[in-house]
Motif scaffolding. Sequence first.
Motif, short mmCIF file in Angstrom:
data_model
loop_
_atom_site.label_atom_id
_atom_site.label_comp_id
_atom_site.label_asym_id
_atom_site.label_seq_id
_atom_site.Cartn_x
_atom_site.Cartn_y
_atom_site.Cartn_z
N GLY A 136 -74.84 15.67 12.22
CA GLY A 136 -73.82 15.84 13.46
C GLY A 136 -72.60 16.72 12.78
N TYR A 137 -71.41 16.12 13.64
CA TYR A 137 -70.10 16.94 13.08
C TYR A 137 -69.88 17.03 11.75
CZ TYR A 137 -65.25 18.28 13.70
OH TYR A 137 -64.18 18.94 13.52
N ASN A 138 -70.01 15.87 11.16
CA ASN A 138 -69.69 15.75 9.88
C ASN A 138 -70.82 16.57 8.86
OD1 ASN A 138 -67.10 14.86 9.82
ND2 ASN A 138 -68.16 12.54 10.26
N GLU A 139 -72.16 16.06 8.82
CA GLU A 139 -72.93 16.71 7.76
C GLU A 139 -73.22 18.34 8.34
OE1 GLU A 139 -75.79 13.17 6.27
OE2 GLU A 139 -76.72 14.45 7.59
N PRO A 157 -81.91 16.48 19.21
CA PRO A 157 -81.88 14.95 19.34
C PRO A 157 -80.55 14.52 19.47
CG PRO A 157 -82.49 15.84 17.32
CD PRO A 157 -82.59 16.95 18.25
N TRP A 158 -80.62 13.07 20.15
CA TRP A 158 -79.19 12.33 20.37
C TRP A 158 -78.00 12.53 19.26
CZ3 TRP A 158 -77.19 8.65 17.28
CH2 TRP A 158 -77.87 8.02 16.26
N TYR A 159 -78.61 12.50 17.94
CA TYR A 159 -77.63 12.47 17.10
C TYR A 159 -76.80 13.64 16.67
CZ TYR A 159 -81.78 14.10 14.22
OH TYR A 159 -83.08 14.72 14.31
N CYS A 160 -77.26 14.86 17.34
CA CYS A 160 -76.51 16.06 17.30
C CYS A 160 -75.32 16.16 18.11
CB CYS A 160 -77.46 17.21 17.92
SG CYS A 160 -78.70 17.60 16.40
N TYR A 161 -75.41 15.14 19.21
CA TYR A 161 -74.12 14.91 20.14
C TYR A 161 -73.59 13.73 20.38
CZ TYR A 161 -78.12 14.81 23.44
OH TYR A 161 -79.18 14.51 23.87
N GLN A 162 -73.13 13.19 19.25
CA GLN A 162 -72.45 11.84 19.22
C GLN A 162 -71.25 11.69 20.17
OE1 GLN A 162 -74.06 11.54 14.98
NE2 GLN A 162 -73.61 9.24 15.46
N ASP A 163 -70.70 12.67 20.03
CA ASP A 163 -69.27 12.84 20.61
C ASP A 163 -68.99 14.26 21.15
OD1 ASP A 163 -66.23 13.37 20.34
OD2 ASP A 163 -66.32 11.57 19.35
N GLU A 164 -68.28 13.90 22.41
CA GLU A 164 -68.19 14.95 23.05
C GLU A 164 -67.55 16.17 22.64
OE1 GLU A 164 -68.03 15.81 27.08
OE2 GLU A 164 -69.78 14.41 26.64
N GLU A 165 -66.45 15.92 21.81
CA GLU A 165 -65.91 17.06 20.97
C GLU A 165 -66.40 17.16 19.86
OE1 GLU A 165 -61.59 15.99 20.77
OE2 GLU A 165 -61.49 15.78 23.35
N LYS A 166 -66.67 16.36 19.04
CA LYS A 166 -67.16 16.45 17.63
C LYS A 166 -68.66 16.16 17.65
CE LYS A 166 -62.69 15.09 15.65
NZ LYS A 166 -62.15 14.26 15.05
N ASN A 167 -69.63 17.52 17.44
CA ASN A 167 -70.90 17.39 17.56
C ASN A 167 -71.42 18.59 16.72
OD1 ASN A 167 -70.70 19.64 19.19
ND2 ASN A 167 -70.10 18.26 21.05
N SER A 168 -72.48 18.53 16.69
CA SER A 168 -73.31 19.63 15.74
C SER A 168 -73.04 21.09 16.31
CB SER A 168 -74.99 19.42 15.74
OG SER A 168 -75.22 18.14 15.62
N TRP A 169 -72.55 21.13 17.40
CA TRP A 169 -72.18 22.54 18.18
C TRP A 169 -70.87 23.08 17.55
CZ3 TRP A 169 -75.46 19.24 20.43
CH2 TRP A 169 -76.62 19.76 21.13
#
Length: 243
Positions: free
Chosen positions: A181-184, A206-218
């Motif tokens: 996600g955002y951190n890794e 997958p879900w773990y890419c967008y755990q948070d509205e603002e902080k995510n894999s994108w």
Amino acid sequence: MYLKHMRPYQLKEAVTLNYPLLVPAGCIETHGPHMAIGHDTIIVEEICDRIAQKVDVVIAPSFDYGPTGYALGSPMDGTIDPDYTAFGNHVKAILKNFRQMGFKKTYVIIMHQGMEAPLALAFKKAAAELAFEGILEQGYPRGWWGNETLKNKAGSVWNEIEVQPMILPAASPPAGGDHAGYNETSFLLATCPDLVEQDKLDQDAPWYCYQDEEKNSWTANATHGQIMVEAVVDAWIDKISTC
Ligand SMILES: [Zn+2]
């Protein structure tokens, strides 16, 4: 210094000077559509490399094939799960060899599943067993701990091999964990940007890419990654320097 690169005289010098040994341990595990499947080992290797630029340490070859439990995919998705007993025996044999090389302090560094999961437990179990067995191999008699003189002479035998999370408490925040996600993703963007392709993220991620509205894999980014890397490295240098 990398153990793999050292000549025997350099190994002797490093051991004589009490350089600690850093052991990166991780796994091969799918990390979303956008990240290298070796992330959890690669990020520890990158941190070890940065620690070695600031303090005298030796970096061991990594343990790449740690347990995953297939919690995130199968081999076809890029996840490998070893036989746990075989892995544990392998870990113990190699840690024993590191000690026989002469290293007095070894840090096994982990960024995968937490410290009570099979990967960390394999190292912790091996370290505990080696502590008890090693003292007898040094010639101490059975019952040594009950003899105050021998106990004092033996010193601290339990801390020769430490198993620690890559993100030490002093580094969190700003550093934090997640899965791809955002951190890794930020960690990898800051250290190995060629191994991240954020344009591979789509609505099927997958879900773990967008755990948070603002902080995510994108929205993961190298700036956040760099702040975390610096905090993690600083915490390790503090720990190693005060040991
Ligand atoms: Zn990971």
